[in-house]
Design a protein around this motif. Structure first.
Motif, PDB file in Angstrom:
ATOM      1  N   LEU A  63       0.807  -1.212   0.000  1.00  0.00           N
ATOM      2  CA  LEU A  63       0.000   0.000   0.000  1.00  0.00           C
ATOM      3  C   LEU A  63       0.844   1.267   0.000  1.00  0.00           C
ATOM      4  CD1 LEU A  63      -2.809  -1.126   2.476  1.00  0.00           C
ATOM      5  CD2 LEU A  63      -2.771  -1.237  -0.032  1.00  0.00           C
ATOM      6  N   MET A  68      -0.982   1.915  -4.960  1.00  0.00           N
ATOM      7  CA  MET A  68      -2.422   2.073  -4.774  1.00  0.00           C
ATOM      8  C   MET A  68      -3.064   2.738  -5.989  1.00  0.00           C
ATOM      9  SD  MET A  68      -2.610   3.109  -0.724  1.00  0.00           S
ATOM     10  CE  MET A  68      -4.386   3.436  -0.791  1.00  0.00           C
ATOM     11  N   ARG A  69      -2.401   3.739  -6.541  1.00  0.00           N
ATOM     12  CA  ARG A  69      -2.939   4.389  -7.739  1.00  0.00           C
ATOM     13  C   ARG A  69      -2.941   3.421  -8.924  1.00  0.00           C
ATOM     14  NH1 ARG A  69      -3.884   9.730  -7.059  1.00  0.00           N
ATOM     15  NH2 ARG A  69      -2.940  10.705  -5.228  1.00  0.00           N
ATOM     16  N   TYR A  71      -3.427   0.166  -8.631  1.00  0.00           N
ATOM     17  CA  TYR A  71      -4.558  -0.747  -8.412  1.00  0.00           C
ATOM     18  C   TYR A  71      -5.889  -0.052  -8.706  1.00  0.00           C
ATOM     19  CZ  TYR A  71      -0.813  -3.095  -5.841  1.00  0.00           C
ATOM     20  OH  TYR A  71       0.376  -3.660  -5.482  1.00  0.00           O
ATOM     21  N   MET A  72      -5.979   1.226  -8.372  1.00  0.00           N
ATOM     22  CA  MET A  72      -7.194   1.972  -8.712  1.00  0.00           C
ATOM     23  C   MET A  72      -7.395   2.013 -10.230  1.00  0.00           C
ATOM     24  SD  MET A  72      -7.103   5.245  -6.120  1.00  0.00           S
ATOM     25  CE  MET A  72      -5.670   5.129  -5.043  1.00  0.00           C
ATOM     26  N   TYR A  75      -8.532  -1.295 -11.431  1.00  0.00           N
ATOM     27  CA  TYR A  75      -9.952  -1.495 -11.095  1.00  0.00           C
ATOM     28  C   TYR A  75     -10.841  -0.836 -12.141  1.00  0.00           C
ATOM     29  CZ  TYR A  75     -14.438  -0.927  -8.791  1.00  0.00           C
ATOM     30  OH  TYR A  75     -15.791  -0.948  -8.526  1.00  0.00           O
ATOM     31  N   PRO A  93      -9.024   9.548  -4.406  1.00  0.00           N
ATOM     32  CA  PRO A  93      -8.542   8.786  -3.251  1.00  0.00           C
ATOM     33  C   PRO A  93      -8.294   9.652  -2.027  1.00  0.00           C
ATOM     34  CG  PRO A  93      -6.807   9.024  -4.892  1.00  0.00           C
ATOM     35  CD  PRO A  93      -8.081   9.466  -5.537  1.00  0.00           C
ATOM     36  N   THR A 102     -10.349   1.097   0.084  1.00  0.00           N
ATOM     37  CA  THR A 102      -9.748  -0.197   0.402  1.00  0.00           C
ATOM     38  C   THR A 102     -10.254  -1.285  -0.536  1.00  0.00           C
ATOM     39  OG1 THR A 102      -9.505   0.397   2.741  1.00  0.00           O
ATOM     40  CG2 THR A 102      -9.488  -1.948   2.199  1.00  0.00           C
ATOM     41  N   CYS A 105      -8.934  -0.797  -4.117  1.00  0.00           N
ATOM     42  CA  CYS A 105      -7.517  -1.149  -4.261  1.00  0.00           C
ATOM     43  C   CYS A 105      -7.299  -2.658  -4.236  1.00  0.00           C
ATOM     44  CB  CYS A 105      -6.696  -0.480  -3.158  1.00  0.00           C
ATOM     45  SG  CYS A 105      -6.418   1.287  -3.419  1.00  0.00           S
TER      46      CYS A 105
END
Length: 235
Positions: A63, A68-69, A71-72, A75, A93, A102, A105
């Motif tokens: 994380l 995280m960006r 994974y966003m 998604y 975010p 959460t 991500c």
């Protein structure tokens, strides 16, 4: 906790799969907030010190703001077309509910091609689930409070948007665990978590989904998905 949930931003977030790191990346409080929130649930379990340290290391590896960006972005590239329940232009975010962030991500991490990231996400998703289902309208504390004070008008409640995002987060986490979790996680998702989402959804969806909160048609789509799951249809 330093992270504060707010109403949806009018500016779209900087979500990317590749490219240079944004100038403010090192100041992203949402990453630390998520790590601390999940670690709080880890510390509530009876785990030995070595296991807790291992989990903490994996969280700090997985994380980071940059990952995280990523994974966003994954998604919204791969999952959002299947279930357009999030208004992409206003997803930020820095302001979105930490529970929804959460779930987004960890769902997005399922699409990463990096084996280390995928393994870490798989090891940590159960703890992320604990955090998501301990928040807002899904928590037992909220149910007891609502029973004591009675049903309130959500139109007068400034936290109603955050509550709806927490419901979205739970919905996504159930899907994430059912599709790619361990056998135990899949069973828990369908035998316990699913019914929690449906119970809260049936009570809250009519009050929390109001015109203008989501993009055109999203409110109707969200209700359709909830109804389909309530009838036992596959996602």
């Amino acid at each position: 906790m330093a992270y504060q949930s707010m109403a949806p931003s009018t500016q779209s977030s900087d979500l990317r799969l590749t490219g240079q790191q944004p100038a403010y990346e090192h100041e992203a409080p949402f990453a630390n907030a998520m790590i601390q929130a999940i670690l709080t649930k880890v510390w509530s379990l009876r785990l030995d010190a070595k296991t807790q340290e291992e989990i903490s290391e994996k969280l700090n590896f997985l994380l980071t703001p940059t990952r995280m960006r990523k994974y966003m972005a994954l998604y919204f590239k791969y999952w959002q077309p299947n279930c357009p329940m999030i208004h992409v232009p206003t997803f930020d975010p820095r302001t979105v509910s930490l529970s929804l962030l959460t779930s987004v991500c960890f769902m997005g991490a399922k699409y990463t091609e990096d084996k280390r990231e995928l393994d870490a996400a798989q090891r940590l998703v159960d703890f992320a689930e604990l955090f998501v289902f301990s928040n807002g309208i899904l928590s037992g504390e909220n149910e007891i409070s609502s029973t004591y004070y009675g049903v309130q008008n959500v139109d007068d409640d400034p936290s109603c948007w955050v509550q709806f995002q927490n419901l979205q987060a739970a919905f996504l986490m159930v899907i994430c665990q059912y599709w790619s979790g361990s056998r135990t996680s899949r069973n828990r998702a369908m035998e316990n978590r699913f019914s929690e989402v449906i119970k809260v959804g049936l009570v809250q969806i009519s009050g929390l989904v109001r015109p203008g909160l989501l993009g055109t048609g999203c409110a109707q789509n969200g209700s359709t998905h909830i109804s389909a799951w309530a009838r036992g249809a596959s996602p």
